[in-house]
Design a protein around this motif. Structure first.
Motif, short mmCIF file in Angstrom:
data_model
loop_
_atom_site.label_atom_id
_atom_site.label_comp_id
_atom_site.label_asym_id
_atom_site.label_seq_id
_atom_site.Cartn_x
_atom_site.Cartn_y
_atom_site.Cartn_z
N MET A 21 -10.86 44.73 45.15
CA MET A 21 -11.79 45.49 44.32
C MET A 21 -11.14 46.54 43.44
O MET A 21 -11.70 46.93 42.42
CB MET A 21 -12.86 46.13 45.20
CG MET A 21 -12.36 47.16 46.18
SD MET A 21 -13.72 47.70 47.27
CE MET A 21 -12.87 48.94 48.24
N ASP A 22 -9.94 47.03 43.77
CA ASP A 22 -9.32 48.08 42.97
C ASP A 22 -8.98 47.62 41.56
O ASP A 22 -8.77 48.45 40.68
CB ASP A 22 -8.05 48.59 43.65
CG ASP A 22 -8.35 49.41 44.89
OD1 ASP A 22 -9.54 49.73 45.13
OD2 ASP A 22 -7.41 49.74 45.63
N ASP A 81 -13.75 47.00 37.43
CA ASP A 81 -14.56 48.17 37.09
C ASP A 81 -15.74 48.32 38.04
O ASP A 81 -16.24 49.44 38.23
CB ASP A 81 -15.08 48.04 35.65
CG ASP A 81 -13.95 48.07 34.63
OD1 ASP A 81 -13.07 48.93 34.74
OD2 ASP A 81 -13.95 47.20 33.72
N VAL A 96 -17.93 46.26 41.62
CA VAL A 96 -18.11 45.18 42.59
C VAL A 96 -19.61 44.89 42.68
O VAL A 96 -20.40 45.80 42.93
CB VAL A 96 -17.58 45.57 43.98
CG1 VAL A 96 -17.84 44.46 44.98
CG2 VAL A 96 -16.10 45.91 43.91
N ALA A 153 -14.52 51.63 49.74
CA ALA A 153 -15.20 51.81 48.46
C ALA A 153 -15.65 53.26 48.29
O ALA A 153 -15.55 53.83 47.19
CB ALA A 153 -16.40 50.88 48.37
N ARG A 164 -12.53 55.56 47.63
CA ARG A 164 -11.92 55.33 46.32
C ARG A 164 -12.89 55.52 45.16
O ARG A 164 -12.50 55.40 44.00
CB ARG A 164 -11.31 53.92 46.27
CG ARG A 164 -10.12 53.75 47.21
CD ARG A 164 -9.55 52.35 47.15
NE ARG A 164 -8.34 52.25 47.93
CZ ARG A 164 -7.11 52.45 47.43
NH1 ARG A 164 -6.96 52.78 46.16
NH2 ARG A 164 -6.05 52.33 48.21
N THR A 174 -15.30 53.53 44.33
CA THR A 174 -15.55 52.23 43.70
C THR A 174 -17.03 52.08 43.38
O THR A 174 -17.89 52.44 44.18
CB THR A 174 -15.12 51.10 44.64
OG1 THR A 174 -13.75 51.28 44.99
CG2 THR A 174 -15.31 49.73 43.99
N ARG A 175 -17.32 51.56 42.21
CA ARG A 175 -18.71 51.31 41.83
C ARG A 175 -19.17 50.00 42.48
O ARG A 175 -18.69 48.93 42.11
CB ARG A 175 -18.85 51.24 40.31
CG ARG A 175 -18.57 52.57 39.61
CD ARG A 175 -18.68 52.40 38.10
NE ARG A 175 -18.28 53.60 37.38
CZ ARG A 175 -19.12 54.54 36.95
NH1 ARG A 175 -20.41 54.41 37.17
NH2 ARG A 175 -18.69 55.59 36.30
#
Length: 278
Positions: free
Chosen positions: A51-52, A55, A57, A79, A82, A84-85
């Motif tokens: 996922m990194d 833009d 997930v 997520a 970090r 993460t969206r």
């Protein structure tokens, strides 16, 4: 954000679901979303490692997480750490967070199938010929059992929910993107949950479903409100699915399917353009 954001689309294309073909739905969705996004598909067990590089997930038909609970929990932690969206956002209060919401909604007086998880609360349930017993971490009817009233005392409480078995006319599902209603489907035969037909909701039906969408306070994402119609005509919530609701897009007219894709595409753009949560 780049002109064409990159999206990691999480799906288990090999998952076997009763009466549904998850893979077909996600192949269709990604074929259409590709018009606006650079998309790669991956199995849920691979999401944390990949996922990194994306833009956002998008978690879609990834199957019941209880089959890979440890890995899913690790994905959520990674997520969150970090930033993460993840779409749907991980702040959902429905099935994404377990079945506690059924207890919370019962206590708050919402129109939901009455639900308890302690023997001292059994008196709060209406009398019924049988009671549904399901694990708090259940999904897809896994672990569901029915017991008579005299069997309730011998249950191992702690990780189970108890509900009266409702004699309902039919089940109906309302599908939303963000807080906007998209379409509804119902199962006319109570014994065939996934034999669905288009359903034209009344304003009262939509007011019912909207209450749960509002309660969930999920700013972005796809949600499905599952309800049953009692013999008396009342709608009761069965499930508020906000993790990876199957959409049955193959059962709606072409124009409805196109509208849904347009709505999801716009929602994803808004999600990617919104300031990240702290």
């Amino acid at each position: 954000m780049p002109a064409r954001p990159s999206v990691l689309f999480v799906t288990d294309l090999a998952y076997q679901a009763r009466g549904r073909r998850y893979c077909d739905e996600d192949v269709f969705l990604t074929s259409r979303l590709r018009n606006d996004f650079d998309i790669a598909l991956c199995h849920p067990l691979d999401a944390a490692a990949l996922m990194d590089s994306f833009d956002a997930v998008v978690v879609r038909n990834s199957g019941p997480v209880l089959h890979y609970q440890q890995e899913y929990d690790a994905f959520r932690v990674r997520a969150t750490v970090r930033g993460t969206r993840v779409y749907n956002p991980l702040s959902g209060r429905g099935d994404m967070a377990g079945k506690q919401y059924l207890l919370d909604l019962t206590a708050a007086g919402y129109p939901v199938i009455p639900t308890v998880d302690r023997p001292q609360d059994l008196h709060m349930l209406p009398a019924a010929g049988q009671y549904a017993v399901k694990p708090k971490a259940g999904a897809d009817s896994i672990g569901l059992a029915f017991v008579p009233q005299d069997g309730l005392g011998g249950l191992a409480y702690g990780d189970i929910l108890v509900q009266p078995r409702i004699d309902f006319r039919y089940e109906v599902s309302f599908y939303y993107v963000d807080d906007a209603f998209q379409y509804a489907l119902h199962a006319p035969d109570p014994g065939r949950r996934w034999v669905l037909e288009p359903y034209e909701p009344t304003s009262t039906d939509l007011a019912f479903a909207d209450r749960f969408i509002d309660w969930n306070t999920l700013g972005h994402g796809i949600q499905r409100v599952d309800a049953c119609r009692t013999q008396e005509g009342e709608l009761l919530l069965v499930e508020l699915e906000d993790l990876n609701p199957y959409l049955s897009l193959d059962l709606v007219p072409d124009h409805t399917r196109d509208t849904f894709v347009t709505s999801m595409t716009a929602s994803l753009h808004r999600f990617l353009d919104a300031p990240p949560h702290p």
